[in-house]
Scaffold this motif. Sequence first.
Motif, PDB file in Angstrom:
ATOM      1  N   ILE A 121       4.876  23.780   0.768  1.00 12.00           N
ATOM      2  CA  ILE A 121       3.187  24.394   1.024  1.00 12.00           C
ATOM      3  C   ILE A 121       1.947  23.138   1.062  1.00 12.00           C
ATOM      4  CG2 ILE A 121       1.177  25.236   1.126  1.00 12.00           C
ATOM      5  CD1 ILE A 121       3.511  27.161   2.566  1.00 12.00           C
ATOM      6  N   VAL A 122       2.710  22.550  -0.299  1.00 16.28           N
ATOM      7  CA  VAL A 122       1.970  20.856  -1.208  1.00 16.28           C
ATOM      8  C   VAL A 122       2.130  19.729   0.382  1.00 16.28           C
ATOM      9  CG1 VAL A 122       2.020  19.425  -2.575  1.00 16.28           C
ATOM     10  CG2 VAL A 122       1.910  21.585  -3.193  1.00 16.28           C
ATOM     11  N   PRO A 126      11.383   9.625  -9.704  1.00 17.98           N
ATOM     12  CA  PRO A 126      10.651   9.825  -9.184  1.00 17.98           C
ATOM     13  C   PRO A 126       9.882   9.062  -8.279  1.00 17.98           C
ATOM     14  CG  PRO A 126      10.725  11.895 -11.112  1.00 17.98           C
ATOM     15  CD  PRO A 126      11.457  10.544 -11.231  1.00 17.98           C
ATOM     16  N   LEU A 127       8.835   8.753  -9.553  1.00 17.71           N
ATOM     17  CA  LEU A 127       8.123   7.708  -9.228  1.00 17.71           C
ATOM     18  C   LEU A 127       8.934   6.277  -8.497  1.00 17.71           C
ATOM     19  CD1 LEU A 127       5.651   7.149 -11.852  1.00 17.71           C
ATOM     20  CD2 LEU A 127       5.175   8.275  -9.858  1.00 17.71           C
ATOM     21  N   THR A 170       1.008  -0.650  -0.157  1.00 15.30           N
ATOM     22  CA  THR A 170       0.248  -0.015  -0.095  1.00 15.30           C
ATOM     23  C   THR A 170       1.032   1.234  -0.349  1.00 15.30           C
ATOM     24  OG1 THR A 170      -1.478  -1.560   1.114  1.00 15.30           O
ATOM     25  CG2 THR A 170      -2.068   0.857   0.886  1.00 15.30           C
ATOM     26  N   GLY A 171       2.270   1.174   1.104  1.00 16.45           N
ATOM     27  CA  GLY A 171       2.929   2.194   0.654  1.00 16.45           C
ATOM     28  C   GLY A 171       3.368   2.381  -0.401  1.00 16.45           C
ATOM     29  N   LEU A 172       3.675   1.546  -1.296  1.00 21.58           N
ATOM     30  CA  LEU A 172       4.498   1.848  -2.665  1.00 21.58           C
ATOM     31  C   LEU A 172       3.870   2.799  -3.557  1.00 21.58           C
ATOM     32  CD1 LEU A 172       5.609  -1.618  -3.471  1.00 21.58           C
ATOM     33  CD2 LEU A 172       6.976   0.535  -3.196  1.00 21.58           C
ATOM     34  N   VAL A 173       2.616   1.881  -3.444  1.00 23.41           N
ATOM     35  CA  VAL A 173       0.855   3.242  -4.149  1.00 23.41           C
ATOM     36  C   VAL A 173       1.079   4.398  -3.957  1.00 23.41           C
ATOM     37  CG1 VAL A 173      -1.034   2.571  -4.839  1.00 23.41           C
ATOM     38  CG2 VAL A 173      -0.079   0.085  -4.562  1.00 23.41           C
ATOM     39  N   ILE A 174       0.603   4.609  -2.271  1.00 19.07           N
ATOM     40  CA  ILE A 174       0.482   6.007  -2.306  1.00 19.07           C
ATOM     41  C   ILE A 174       1.963   6.763  -2.322  1.00 19.07           C
ATOM     42  CG2 ILE A 174       0.842   7.436   0.080  1.00 19.07           C
ATOM     43  CD1 ILE A 174      -0.832   4.614   0.693  1.00 19.07           C
ATOM     44  N   GLY A 175       3.066   6.033  -2.271  1.00 14.23           N
ATOM     45  CA  GLY A 175       3.888   7.865  -3.253  1.00 14.23           C
ATOM     46  C   GLY A 175       4.172   7.498  -3.596  1.00 14.23           C
ATOM     47  N   LEU A 198       0.221  12.806  -7.925  1.00 14.92           N
ATOM     48  CA  LEU A 198      -1.067  13.871  -8.489  1.00 14.92           C
ATOM     49  C   LEU A 198      -0.197  15.292  -7.687  1.00 14.92           C
ATOM     50  CD1 LEU A 198      -3.193  11.403  -6.656  1.00 14.92           C
ATOM     51  CD2 LEU A 198      -3.315  12.546  -9.486  1.00 14.92           C
ATOM     52  N   ALA A 199       0.462  15.496  -6.637  1.00 13.69           N
ATOM     53  CA  ALA A 199       0.353  16.044  -5.468  1.00 13.69           C
ATOM     54  C   ALA A 199       2.412  16.618  -5.936  1.00 13.69           C
ATOM     55  CB  ALA A 199       0.597  16.468  -4.377  1.00 13.69           C
TER      56      ALA A 199
END
Lengths: 317, 285
Positions: B97-98, B188-189, B71-76, B82-83
Amino acid sequence: MKPGLKLLVAGAALAFFVALPQLITVKYYLHLSVLALVWVIAAQGQNLIQGYTGYVSIVQAGFMGIGAYSTALMGLHFDLPVWLTILLAPCVTAIFALATGYPSLRVKGHYFAIVTLAFNMVIFIVLMNFHQLTQGEAGITGIPKPGSRDGWINFRDREVYYYFVLIVAVAMTALAWLIVRSRVGQTLMSIRQNEDLVGAIGIAAWKYKLFAFVVSAMFAGLAGALYAHYQSFINPEIFGVAQSLDAILAVIVGGSGTIAGPVIGAFVVVFLPEYLRFADSFRLILYGLLLVLATIFMPRGIVGTLAVVWSKLERRG
Amino acid sequence: MIEILQQIVNGVAIGGVYVLIALGLTTVFGILGIAHFAHGSVSMFGGYLTFFLVSGMGFPLLLAILVALLTGLVIGMAIEFLAYRPVRNANHINAFIVALGLTMMVEGLNLEFFGHEQVVIPTDLGRVFNIGGVTLPELRLYVILAAALLILAMTIFVEKTKTGQAIRAVAENRDAAILMGVNVNTIPLVVFAISTALGVCAGVMVGSLFAIAPGIGEGLVVKGFAVLILGGLGSIPGAVVGGLVLGITEALAAGFISSAYKDVIAFVVMITVLLVRPQGLMGKA
């Protein structure tokens, strides 16, 4: 925007703030407006170091805390009049800022940000644990309001205090504007643009940086003192890192490196979380999301975005 | 003497957690120049998730950790894409700030999903070893070993693999890396996936050694940054040395001076190091 028009906008804004208590029907919003004006002062200070000098400091709320506790404790222990302690509070804060700014301004960028953040945590931990002086988490109660109870102006009245803080906030905004326009302000901006070049032409950049840091801390100290006498109660809770981040947000959201930015930003930072109350437990999530979206789509803040829109309109008209 | 050794052993365990947090932060910083402030809260999400899987769903601990890691891999990757990607070319303060906005969102989500009670991940590692007077709980030993293993794996990955080489190349000189055919959109991913997975491991360790509660993640990320400053931004050996120094300093300060002021002492050490060696203990001048 032409200078005459800028003056007009500033005048209209001032008129709005003077009329605000008459327009507000809910007492609670008047309370929030006083808090927002206190934040305007702190944010103007933050803008000097962050927006104009380009050094992101994360200790503004810590300095507010030093201002708030010093005015309260001086009144409590030395029995000094309130007016005097409000004036002394920024000076005490300045001493702390000198001591912390001198070492931390030797480093740049993220290093500087993290060192100042560490200072904020140190201030917070000391306020929490130095019970003999600060009474820890319980905080200090019964901080007196300025003026006597039967004086001709009653500062216990919320509306009166609003105008009092408004006058100070306007004065401090004017002071920030004067600093920015002066030769010192120009030097600060050149440090932001290219610090190496500033050094190369023989200007001791560190003196100017230290000046900006200390002045920004004095703004925070004054804001903290006004807060303490307004609430009559302080505890370490509101002088933590999270509140320092709010000061940074106020500058960025409003428009970094502009005089109007911190004013707008401070009101956004105080009022937006209140307006998001409808979202209940999702409030924090929504606030965070708005922040991320605003930064992505309005990277120059509200004032910066408005300026772009305005110049487009001018060219077309 | 025994007492000092005991505090050092305690310090190594918490230092190991700091190193894992700092490794995630330092790789992100090295590649993208972002101070990824949400890292602590995301790590705590990993800890919470593990707790939920073990206590709520009856998963075995290792399986729960595995699920949390994935899950961590995907969230990262989602966070990067996205951000952070949209503000990649803006001023660095905007990315910060993001990061703050993300921190609020993740903290809010943690509260929403897992409540505000503090939770401890249950383990059945209750034995306590005694080595020459120094007590070492079994759990603490495994935490130290796991941290060491992860640090080793991370070092091998960055130093020896093709992807690791590409990551170092981007950190060294982004433009030259592009010219050499490194895909700067996928790097970066990968970096965020790995750093978040390391964070999840740290979250599980915090959750089993101590407890997870709202706000813990933010405190942890500040410590992580302090480690980076101590060791030198963007340096893996720096993160290891910095994390251990910070952990041991804290343990010694808590044991011999004052546990209320242990963080103050740790920060004073950090600031002192910074003044003497602004580039950090292991950073290049």
